[in-house]
Design a protein around this motif. Structure first.
Motif, mmCIF file in Angstrom:
data_model
loop_
_atom_site.group_PDB
_atom_site.id
_atom_site.type_symbol
_atom_site.label_atom_id
_atom_site.label_comp_id
_atom_site.label_asym_id
_atom_site.label_seq_id
_atom_site.Cartn_x
_atom_site.Cartn_y
_atom_site.Cartn_z
ATOM 1 N N ALA A 19 34.122 37.603 45.716
ATOM 2 C CA ALA A 19 34.787 37.413 47.010
ATOM 3 C C ALA A 19 33.939 38.057 48.098
ATOM 4 O O ALA A 19 33.513 39.211 47.963
ATOM 5 N N GLU A 20 33.678 37.310 49.177
ATOM 6 C CA GLU A 20 32.925 37.809 50.323
ATOM 7 C C GLU A 20 33.849 37.806 51.547
ATOM 8 O O GLU A 20 34.535 36.816 51.827
ATOM 9 N N TRP A 21 33.811 38.921 52.286
ATOM 10 C CA TRP A 21 34.664 39.037 53.475
ATOM 11 C C TRP A 21 33.833 39.596 54.618
ATOM 12 O O TRP A 21 33.152 40.617 54.470
ATOM 13 N N ARG A 22 33.870 38.914 55.761
ATOM 14 C CA ARG A 22 33.160 39.355 56.953
ATOM 15 C C ARG A 22 34.155 39.489 58.110
ATOM 16 O O ARG A 22 34.246 38.630 58.990
ATOM 17 N N PRO A 23 34.927 40.592 58.096
ATOM 18 C CA PRO A 23 35.942 40.747 59.145
ATOM 19 C C PRO A 23 35.347 40.967 60.519
ATOM 20 O O PRO A 23 35.985 40.650 61.531
ATOM 21 N N LEU A 24 34.123 41.525 60.571
ATOM 22 C CA LEU A 24 33.406 41.731 61.824
ATOM 23 C C LEU A 24 32.008 41.171 61.679
ATOM 24 O O LEU A 24 31.489 41.026 60.573
ATOM 25 N N GLU A 25 31.389 40.880 62.799
ATOM 26 C CA GLU A 25 30.022 40.369 62.745
ATOM 27 C C GLU A 25 29.075 41.391 62.133
ATOM 28 O O GLU A 25 28.099 41.036 61.471
ATOM 29 N N GLU A 26 29.380 42.679 62.317
ATOM 30 C CA GLU A 26 28.501 43.742 61.821
ATOM 31 C C GLU A 26 28.857 44.198 60.401
ATOM 32 O O GLU A 26 28.100 44.948 59.792
ATOM 33 N N LEU A 27 30.011 43.790 59.879
ATOM 34 C CA LEU A 27 30.500 44.320 58.595
ATOM 35 C C LEU A 27 30.592 43.214 57.558
ATOM 36 O O LEU A 27 31.172 42.150 57.819
ATOM 37 N N GLU A 28 30.055 43.474 56.386
ATOM 38 C CA GLU A 28 30.119 42.522 55.275
ATOM 39 C C GLU A 28 30.531 43.253 54.011
ATOM 40 O O GLU A 28 29.972 44.299 53.665
ATOM 41 N N LEU A 29 31.527 42.715 53.310
ATOM 42 C CA LEU A 29 32.013 43.296 52.054
ATOM 43 C C LEU A 29 31.949 42.254 50.957
ATOM 44 O O LEU A 29 32.251 41.076 51.179
ATOM 45 N N SER A 30 31.575 42.717 49.766
ATOM 46 C CA SER A 30 31.481 41.824 48.606
ATOM 47 C C SER A 30 32.137 42.502 47.415
ATOM 48 O O SER A 30 31.818 43.660 47.085
ATOM 49 N N LEU A 31 33.064 41.792 46.775
ATOM 50 C CA LEU A 31 33.754 42.302 45.586
ATOM 51 C C LEU A 31 33.478 41.352 44.430
ATOM 52 O O LEU A 31 33.722 40.147 44.532
ATOM 53 N N ILE A 32 32.958 41.901 43.319
ATOM 54 C CA ILE A 32 32.585 41.092 42.151
ATOM 55 C C ILE A 32 33.275 41.669 40.927
ATOM 56 O O ILE A 32 33.204 42.886 40.669
ATOM 57 N N HIS A 33 33.933 40.822 40.158
ATOM 58 C CA HIS A 33 34.550 41.255 38.893
ATOM 59 C C HIS A 33 34.117 40.292 37.793
ATOM 60 O O HIS A 33 34.221 39.072 37.942
ATOM 61 N N GLN A 34 33.648 40.851 36.698
ATOM 62 C CA GLN A 34 33.175 40.031 35.575
ATOM 63 C C GLN A 34 33.681 40.606 34.268
ATOM 64 O O GLN A 34 33.685 41.828 34.062
ATOM 65 N N ARG A 35 34.092 39.727 33.368
ATOM 66 C CA ARG A 35 34.513 40.107 32.014
ATOM 67 C C ARG A 35 33.679 39.324 31.002
ATOM 68 O O ARG A 35 33.324 38.164 31.241
ATOM 69 N N LEU A 36 33.399 39.958 29.872
ATOM 70 C CA LEU A 36 32.603 39.327 28.818
ATOM 71 C C LEU A 36 33.136 39.744 27.458
ATOM 72 O O LEU A 36 33.465 40.913 27.240
ATOM 73 N N GLU A 37 33.216 38.786 26.546
ATOM 74 C CA GLU A 37 33.560 39.052 25.148
ATOM 75 C C GLU A 37 32.532 38.373 24.260
ATOM 76 O O GLU A 37 32.204 37.203 24.474
ATOM 77 N N SER A 38 32.036 39.107 23.293
ATOM 78 C CA SER A 38 31.041 38.557 22.376
ATOM 79 C C SER A 38 31.391 38.958 20.957
ATOM 80 O O SER A 38 31.610 40.145 20.676
ATOM 81 N N ASP A 39 31.455 37.972 20.056
ATOM 82 C CA ASP A 39 31.717 38.207 18.636
ATOM 83 C C ASP A 39 30.554 37.661 17.831
ATOM 84 O O ASP A 39 30.103 36.531 18.066
ATOM 85 N N GLN A 40 30.109 38.442 16.856
ATOM 86 C CA GLN A 40 28.975 38.017 16.054
ATOM 87 C C GLN A 40 29.242 38.312 14.573
ATOM 88 O O GLN A 40 29.712 39.387 14.216
ATOM 89 N N ARG A 41 28.935 37.322 13.745
ATOM 90 C CA ARG A 41 28.949 37.483 12.286
ATOM 91 C C ARG A 41 27.562 37.106 11.811
ATOM 92 O O ARG A 41 27.081 36.011 12.083
ATOM 93 N N PHE A 42 26.883 38.023 11.124
ATOM 94 C CA PHE A 42 25.505 37.723 10.752
ATOM 95 C C PHE A 42 25.184 38.250 9.356
ATOM 96 O O PHE A 42 25.807 39.192 8.860
ATOM 97 N N TYR A 43 24.184 37.595 8.744
ATOM 98 C CA TYR A 43 23.734 37.955 7.392
ATOM 99 C C TYR A 43 22.223 38.103 7.387
ATOM 100 O O TYR A 43 21.521 37.506 8.206
ATOM 101 N N ARG A 44 21.731 38.890 6.444
ATOM 102 C CA ARG A 44 20.292 39.069 6.278
ATOM 103 C C ARG A 44 19.854 38.296 5.034
ATOM 104 O O ARG A 44 20.450 38.438 3.966
#
Length: 482
Positions: free
Chosen positions: A143-168
């Motif tokens: 999300a990007e918000w520019r309430p003023l010409e001089e002010l800029e705010l950026s909010l970033i949220h990320q989620r990740l899930e990783s599952d691994q099954r492995f053999y040698r």
């Protein structure tokens, strides 16, 4: 077990020593673990690689360099999006994309995600009738918000899930295994483990960037919070030997990281520009390791607080000559199961550039870097004194000469450098050391502390050490527009 290598120096795989990184990775200006950063890259706007000692421009000190990963931001003009999919042999399937645009004149959103799966090393376990497989899912909201010409705010949220099954995969003719008499080759990609190896990673990160333009100066804030959970269960009875108990190693690692940074910088002064910054980091980690059937470690913890003050001063001595000076003070407190200690260091860098023409520039630079001491938290084998698993701090000095150039009306770019970096107390790591290998007529040797068949089991999974090191080399980059 992921790590980044720059100029021949990298963290050991796994990094159970808890040492800070030789190369730091920044996700939208917030430092992040290598594993979480590169588990799945998608919807990326830019990747920048900075070589050599860092610490006077942002975040942390890192002796070998930094990698800056910046994700795509929503635009304020039109809505736009992209989608791409890849399929291939080995169970490969990847679909990713993003869409974003203005909601109002001052507010914009972008949503992105990825789904990825593959069969990893493509090894099939004929005992369990299943293959190696990995699945990763991730989503991001910006999300990007520019309430003023001089002010800029950026909010970033990320989620990740990783599952691994492995053999040698195995090679050879079975003797004591449940598949006795069978012969396998590595290229057969066959495993006969009695249990799968599994890892699961759950990761969430929230980043807030704010910038206020004061005209001749700018004030920036970069804040981040990350929560990570990594679990693994590893089967070490690779040959499926008919033993009375299964050999297995498992671990659980939960951590959270809070970072805050403020920068104040001058803008576009003809002779002198500067930046001053302050950095704060609080890290907490809880670890539990088990080696069946021998023992389960008592839960261990590792908490650290890092504070840093840094500045970069840039001088335009002439139209062709520029001088840059950087200085940083770092203070680190570590409180853990095996260590309670504070560290501090003063590091810095200086660089001089001369431009012979718009297409040819040469430079010389010198920098110092620092990594604090610490401890190894997943030591398997209680009889070894705890002092063996502590290590001291690391210092390094680096010098570099180089040139950057364009030829043939900009159709050919050539960049080259030579560098030399000397480490005093470089933090290294070794793995899987048995205190004593005692013969066992029935199979694998016993690892015992006393060297007797009935002695106390003693296997060190990993530990760190200090040693002197040199990294010397040359780099050449060439890009041509045919």
């Amino acid at each position: 077990e992921q790590s980044v290598s720059l100029r021949g120096v990298k963290m050991p795989n796994g990094n159970s020593s808890n040492a800070t990184n030789t190369v730091d990775v920044y996700f939208n200006e917030v430092p992040q673990s290598v594993f979480s950063s590169f588990s799945s890259l998608y919807d990326i706007g830019q990747i920048e690689v900075l070589r050599g000692p860092q610490g006077t421009l942002r975040g942390r000190t890192s002796p070998s360099g930094s990698v800056l990963v910046t994700t795509r931001r929503p635009g304020f003009d039109v809505w736009e999006g992209d989608l791409q999919a890849t399929v291939g042999t080995g169970g490969v399937a990847n679909i990713q994309g993003g869409v974003g645009g203005p909601v109002t004149e001052t507010f914009a959103l972008r949503v992105a995600g990825v789904y990825d799966e593959n069969d990893g090393n493509r090894v099939k376990n004929i005992t369990l009738d299943e293959k190696s497989h990995q699945e990763t899912k991730s989503g991001r909201l910006t999300a990007e918000w520019r309430p003023l010409e001089e002010l800029e705010l950026s909010l970033i949220h990320q989620r990740l899930e990783s599952d691994q099954r492995f053999y040698r995969s195995i090679e050879g003719t079975g003797a004591f295994s449940l598949n006795g008499g069978q012969t396998y080759r590595l290229k057969d990609r066959v495993a006969i483990d009695p249990n799968p190896n599994r890892t699961r990673n759950e990761f969430a990160v929230t980043v807030l960037n704010a910038r206020y333009d004061l005209g001749s100066h700018a004030l920036s804030y970069i804040g981040g919070y990350q929560d990570s959970s990594f679990d693994n269960a590893l089967n070490i009875n690779l040959g499926n030997a008919p033993v009375a108990f299964p050999y297995a190693v498992s671990g659980k690692n939960d951590s959270d990281l809070l970072t805050q940074e403020v920068r104040f910088e001058s803008l576009d002064n003809p002779f002198w520009n500067y930046m001053v910054g302050a950095y704060y980091e609080r890290s907490e980690r809880d670890t539990l390791n088990t080696v069946k059937p021998f023992f389960t470690d008592a839960p261990s913890f590792g908490n650290s607080t890092t504070r840093g003050l840094f500045t970069t001063q840039r001088f335009a001595l002439s139209d062709a000559d520029k001088l840059e000076l950087g200085l940083r003070y770092t203070d680190i407190d570590i409180k853990a199961s095996a260590l309670d200690r504070g560290y501090d260091a003063l590091t810095g860098n200086v660089s001089y550039t001369h431009r012979f023409s718009p297409d040819l520039m040469v430079y010389a630079s010198y920098g110092t870097s620092y990594r604090p001491g610490g401890y190894t938290d997943n030591v398997l084998g209680a009889p070894v004194p705890a002092s063996y698993f502590l290590y001291d701090d690391e210092k390094s000095q680096s010098a570099e000469l180089g040139l950057k150039s364009n030829w043939l009306d900009g159709r050919l770019e050539l960049n080259a450098n030579v560098f030399h970096q000397k480490f005093d107390g470089y933090i290294g790591q070794f793995f899987l050391a048995a205190c004593t290998g005692t013969p066992n007529p029935s199979g694998l040797a016993y690892a015992t502390n006393e060297g007797t068949l009935g002695g106390t089991e003693c296997t060190i999974q990993s530990s760190a050490f200090n040693g002197d090191a040199l990294s010397t080399g040359a780099e050449l980059e060439a890009r041509a527009l045919i």
